[in-house]
Scaffold this motif. Structure first.
Motif, PDB file in Angstrom:
ATOM      1  N   LEU A  12       0.827  -1.200   0.000  1.00 61.48           N
ATOM      2  CA  LEU A  12       0.000   0.000   0.000  1.00 61.48           C
ATOM      3  C   LEU A  12       0.867   1.258   0.000  1.00 61.48           C
ATOM      4  CD1 LEU A  12      -2.727   1.397   0.172  1.00 61.48           C
ATOM      5  CD2 LEU A  12      -2.679   1.081   2.653  1.00 61.48           C
ATOM      6  N   ILE A  13       1.919   1.250   0.799  1.00 63.03           N
ATOM      7  CA  ILE A  13       2.828   2.405   0.834  1.00 63.03           C
ATOM      8  C   ILE A  13       3.446   2.627  -0.544  1.00 63.03           C
ATOM      9  CG2 ILE A  13       4.997   3.269   1.796  1.00 63.03           C
ATOM     10  CD1 ILE A  13       4.303   1.796   4.384  1.00 63.03           C
ATOM     11  N   LEU A  14       3.889   1.539  -1.183  1.00 64.54           N
ATOM     12  CA  LEU A  14       4.494   1.647  -2.509  1.00 64.54           C
ATOM     13  C   LEU A  14       3.485   2.159  -3.529  1.00 64.54           C
ATOM     14  CD1 LEU A  14       7.309   1.011  -3.693  1.00 64.54           C
ATOM     15  CD2 LEU A  14       6.400  -1.193  -4.432  1.00 64.54           C
ATOM     16  N   PHE A  15       2.239   1.704  -3.410  1.00 64.78           N
ATOM     17  CA  PHE A  15       1.187   2.158  -4.324  1.00 64.78           C
ATOM     18  C   PHE A  15       0.937   3.648  -4.163  1.00 64.78           C
ATOM     19  CE2 PHE A  15      -3.374   2.962  -5.059  1.00 64.78           C
ATOM     20  CZ  PHE A  15      -3.436   2.644  -6.411  1.00 64.78           C
ATOM     21  N   ILE A  16       0.871   4.122  -2.919  1.00 70.08           N
ATOM     22  CA  ILE A  16       0.643   5.546  -2.672  1.00 70.08           C
ATOM     23  C   ILE A  16       1.790   6.381  -3.231  1.00 70.08           C
ATOM     24  CG2 ILE A  16       0.463   7.305  -0.862  1.00 70.08           C
ATOM     25  CD1 ILE A  16      -0.986   5.196   0.854  1.00 70.08           C
ATOM     26  N   LEU A  17       3.021   5.920  -3.008  1.00 73.15           N
ATOM     27  CA  LEU A  17       4.186   6.635  -3.545  1.00 73.15           C
ATOM     28  C   LEU A  17       4.158   6.670  -5.067  1.00 73.15           C
ATOM     29  CD1 LEU A  17       7.051   5.318  -1.230  1.00 73.15           C
ATOM     30  CD2 LEU A  17       6.045   7.601  -1.227  1.00 73.15           C
ATOM     31  N   MET A  18       3.762   5.571  -5.673  1.00 69.55           N
ATOM     32  CA  MET A  18       3.694   5.523  -7.135  1.00 69.55           C
ATOM     33  C   MET A  18       2.650   6.504  -7.653  1.00 69.55           C
ATOM     34  SD  MET A  18       2.873   2.338  -9.719  1.00 69.55           S
ATOM     35  CE  MET A  18       1.128   2.352  -9.298  1.00 69.55           C
ATOM     36  N   VAL A  19       1.475   6.537  -7.011  1.00 76.59           N
ATOM     37  CA  VAL A  19       0.409   7.433  -7.453  1.00 76.59           C
ATOM     38  C   VAL A  19       0.836   8.890  -7.301  1.00 76.59           C
ATOM     39  CG1 VAL A  19      -1.915   8.255  -6.944  1.00 76.59           C
ATOM     40  CG2 VAL A  19      -1.452   5.800  -7.026  1.00 76.59           C
ATOM     41  N   VAL A  20       1.393   9.245  -6.141  1.00 73.28           N
ATOM     42  CA  VAL A  20       1.795  10.636  -5.897  1.00 73.28           C
ATOM     43  C   VAL A  20       2.887  11.065  -6.868  1.00 73.28           C
ATOM     44  CG1 VAL A  20       2.875  12.194  -4.244  1.00 73.28           C
ATOM     45  CG2 VAL A  20       1.116  10.592  -3.472  1.00 73.28           C
ATOM     46  N   SER A  21       3.938  10.238  -7.001  1.00 73.92           N
ATOM     47  CA  SER A  21       5.039  10.591  -7.909  1.00 73.92           C
ATOM     48  C   SER A  21       4.558  10.582  -9.356  1.00 73.92           C
ATOM     49  CB  SER A  21       6.219   9.635  -7.731  1.00 73.92           C
ATOM     50  OG  SER A  21       5.859   8.300  -8.027  1.00 73.92           O
ATOM     51  N   GLY A  22       3.618   9.673  -9.683  1.00 74.33           N
ATOM     52  CA  GLY A  22       3.086   9.628 -11.040  1.00 74.33           C
ATOM     53  C   GLY A  22       2.280  10.869 -11.378  1.00 74.33           C
ATOM     54  N   VAL A  23       1.462  11.341 -10.439  1.00 79.16           N
ATOM     55  CA  VAL A  23       0.687  12.560 -10.660  1.00 79.16           C
ATOM     56  C   VAL A  23       1.622  13.738 -10.910  1.00 79.16           C
ATOM     57  CG1 VAL A  23      -0.826  14.243  -9.529  1.00 79.16           C
ATOM     58  CG2 VAL A  23      -1.356  11.798  -9.384  1.00 79.16           C
ATOM     59  N   ILE A  24       2.671  13.832 -10.106  1.00 79.25           N
ATOM     60  CA  ILE A  24       3.636  14.930 -10.281  1.00 79.25           C
ATOM     61  C   ILE A  24       4.331  14.823 -11.628  1.00 79.25           C
ATOM     62  CG2 ILE A  24       5.793  15.900  -9.405  1.00 79.25           C
ATOM     63  CD1 ILE A  24       4.855  15.093  -6.584  1.00 79.25           C
ATOM     64  N   TRP A  25       4.723  13.581 -11.996  1.00 81.31           N
ATOM     65  CA  TRP A  25       5.424  13.370 -13.273  1.00 81.31           C
ATOM     66  C   TRP A  25       4.540  13.775 -14.448  1.00 81.31           C
ATOM     67  CZ3 TRP A  25       4.912  10.357 -17.695  1.00 81.31           C
ATOM     68  CH2 TRP A  25       6.068  10.216 -18.474  1.00 81.31           C
ATOM     69  N   PHE A  26       3.275  13.327 -14.443  1.00 73.81           N
ATOM     70  CA  PHE A  26       2.369  13.651 -15.542  1.00 73.81           C
ATOM     71  C   PHE A  26       2.007  15.141 -15.542  1.00 73.81           C
ATOM     72  CE2 PHE A  26       1.674   9.070 -15.703  1.00 73.81           C
ATOM     73  CZ  PHE A  26       1.604   8.856 -17.072  1.00 73.81           C
ATOM     74  N   TYR A  27       1.825  15.717 -14.361  1.00 71.75           N
ATOM     75  CA  TYR A  27       1.500  17.137 -14.269  1.00 71.75           C
ATOM     76  C   TYR A  27       2.632  17.993 -14.837  1.00 71.75           C
ATOM     77  CZ  TYR A  27       0.295  21.655 -12.170  1.00 71.75           C
ATOM     78  OH  TYR A  27       0.003  22.975 -11.970  1.00 71.75           O
ATOM     79  N   ASP A  28       3.850  17.600 -14.545  1.00 73.24           N
ATOM     80  CA  ASP A  28       4.993  18.346 -15.073  1.00 73.24           C
ATOM     81  C   ASP A  28       5.107  18.167 -16.585  1.00 73.24           C
ATOM     82  OD1 ASP A  28       7.640  19.799 -14.778  1.00 73.24           O
ATOM     83  OD2 ASP A  28       8.336  17.878 -15.588  1.00 73.24           O
ATOM     84  N   ARG A  29       4.967  16.910 -17.045  1.00 69.93           N
ATOM     85  CA  ARG A  29       5.170  16.609 -18.457  1.00 69.93           C
ATOM     86  C   ARG A  29       4.135  17.290 -19.346  1.00 69.93           C
ATOM     87  NH1 ARG A  29       7.972  12.874 -21.415  1.00 69.93           N
ATOM     88  NH2 ARG A  29       7.063  12.226 -23.409  1.00 69.93           N
ATOM     89  N   PHE A  30       2.883  17.328 -18.906  1.00 75.55           N
ATOM     90  CA  PHE A  30       1.819  17.816 -19.773  1.00 75.55           C
ATOM     91  C   PHE A  30       1.299  19.207 -19.406  1.00 75.55           C
ATOM     92  CE2 PHE A  30       1.597  13.158 -20.046  1.00 75.55           C
ATOM     93  CZ  PHE A  30       1.775  13.000 -21.420  1.00 75.55           C
ATOM     94  N   SER A  31       1.789  19.782 -18.316  1.00 78.87           N
ATOM     95  CA  SER A  31       1.338  21.123 -17.933  1.00 78.87           C
ATOM     96  C   SER A  31       2.500  22.066 -17.656  1.00 78.87           C
ATOM     97  CB  SER A  31       0.433  21.028 -16.696  1.00 78.87           C
ATOM     98  OG  SER A  31      -0.002  22.310 -16.308  1.00 78.87           O
ATOM     99  N   LEU A  32       3.311  21.731 -16.661  1.00 74.78           N
ATOM    100  CA  LEU A  32       4.387  22.641 -16.276  1.00 74.78           C
ATOM    101  C   LEU A  32       5.464  22.755 -17.349  1.00 74.78           C
ATOM    102  CD1 LEU A  32       4.851  21.764 -12.494  1.00 74.78           C
ATOM    103  CD2 LEU A  32       3.462  23.566 -13.531  1.00 74.78           C
ATOM    104  N   ALA A  33       5.880  21.632 -17.933  1.00 73.65           N
ATOM    105  CA  ALA A  33       6.953  21.664 -18.929  1.00 73.65           C
ATOM    106  C   ALA A  33       6.575  22.495 -20.154  1.00 73.65           C
ATOM    107  CB  ALA A  33       7.341  20.240 -19.329  1.00 73.65           C
ATOM    108  N   PRO A  34       5.369  22.328 -20.734  1.00 77.74           N
ATOM    109  CA  PRO A  34       4.998  23.196 -21.866  1.00 77.74           C
ATOM    110  C   PRO A  34       4.984  24.676 -21.492  1.00 77.74           C
ATOM    111  CG  PRO A  34       3.555  21.275 -21.781  1.00 77.74           C
ATOM    112  CD  PRO A  34       4.361  21.269 -20.515  1.00 77.74           C
ATOM    113  N   LYS A  35       4.562  24.985 -20.266  1.00 76.76           N
ATOM    114  CA  LYS A  35       4.555  26.388 -19.835  1.00 76.76           C
ATOM    115  C   LYS A  35       5.986  26.911 -19.707  1.00 76.76           C
ATOM    116  CE  LYS A  35       0.155  26.148 -17.349  1.00 76.76           C
ATOM    117  NZ  LYS A  35      -0.516  26.208 -16.018  1.00 76.76           N
TER     118      LYS A  35
END
Length: 305
Positions: A12-35
């Motif tokens: 469960l801890i690993l799953f939570i870490l994956m979800v949190v880091s994944g959200v940040i990774w996708f948010y950066d790739r598709f929102s922050l990086a283009p900006k």
């Protein structure tokens, strides 16, 4: 789920870490990086326009600052760089650990001589089917644990703990243990004596046997302590307890459908299904198949029988 159970649920801890880091990774790739890229293009265009104007006026300009400015404008924020960069690694570990193989370390002597304290083992997560991580729900059935398999499972009395034992009975089996001999569906297991076995942890001797598990072609080593009683001392009031009977010679249990009866190979030094009952199928984690490391004894590396 209490805090202790949460901390004990590494999946469960690993799953939570994956979800949190994944959200940040996708948010950066598709929102922050283009900006950042758009802002950098505007700033660099202004930089180039300024330099071109200065050159037209005959003023010598230093072009070296352009690359530094570009790197500064495109640089990820620290929180994004450290959080998002872990996502691919965490995701890979989560997938391997959830669907392929999971490592465990043997903490007790209940499976001696098959498994020693300190053995680091691999458990196949797909041998009995594919289960959803965290909730452990089977979605693809690839088979069931068989008598003789060494299996890791969630401890029925505390599912935050993982136990490892040998399956000696499946749904519908009549499992008996009389005078330290295992009887399955009325057939007594075969025993070949090997002599005394020295437990280096407790510095005590036990009798070692090769057990031919009744009704199977599985042969494995077990230990019996002649000083220990034949009966089961203080069994719990576990679910389906009415399907077991206990006396001075041992016990007899009929395994309910969808459940398994587990015993340790160190028969007189193992708290197992004799004491706390049957293991439901949904608590099965996987099949132990390989010792990949023991820091105290490198000769332990190899397959598990």
């Amino acid at each position: 789920m209490n805090v202790q159970a949460l901390l004990g649920n590494f999946a469960l801890i690993l799953f939570i870490l994956m979800v949190v880091s994944g959200v940040i990774w996708f948010y950066d790739r598709f929102s922050l990086a283009p900006k950042r890229k758009a802002a950098a293009e505007v700033a660099l265009a202004a930089f180039d326009e300024r330099n071109a104007r200065l050159k037209a006026q005959g003023i010598q300009v230093d072009e070296s600052g352009r690359q530094t400015l570009k790197e500064k404008l495109l640089k990820k924020p620290t929180w994004v760089e450290y959080s998002g960069s872990f996502f691919p690694v965490i995701a890979a570990v989560f997938i391997i650990r959830s669907f392929l193989w999971e490592p465990f370390r043997i903490p007790s002597s209940s499976m001696v001589p098959t498994l020693q304290i300190g053995d680091m083992i691999l458990v196949s997560k797909y041998s009995y089917g594919i289960r959803l991580p965290v909730i452990n729900k089977k979605i693809v059935d690839l088979g069931d644990p068989q008598k003789g398999d060494v299996v890791v499972f969630k401890f029925p009395k505390d599912t935050s703990l993982d136990y490892i034992k040998r399956v000696v009975g499946v749904g519908g089996d009549r499992v008996e243990y009389r005078n330290k001999k295992l009887i399955i569906n009325g057939v007594e297991s075969a025993y070949q004596p090997l002599g005394d076995y020295l437990d280096t942890e407790s510095l005590t001797y036990s009798r070692e046997f090769v057990e031919g598990l009744a009704g199977t072609d599985v042969r494995h080593h077990i230990l019996n302590d002649n000083r220990a009683p034949t009966y089961v001392r203080h069994p719990d009031r576990f679910p389906n307890r009415h399907m077991c009977t206990y006396n001075v010679e041992g016990f007899a249990c009929t395994v309910p459908e969808g459940y398994y009866f587990m015993m340790g190979d160190n028969r007189d030094n193992s708290l197992d299904s004799r004491y706390w009952g049957f293991v439901p199928d949904e608590y099965i984690v996987g099949k132990a198949f390989f010792v990949w490391m023991n820091l105290g004894d490198m000769t332990r590396i190899g397959g598990i029988r």
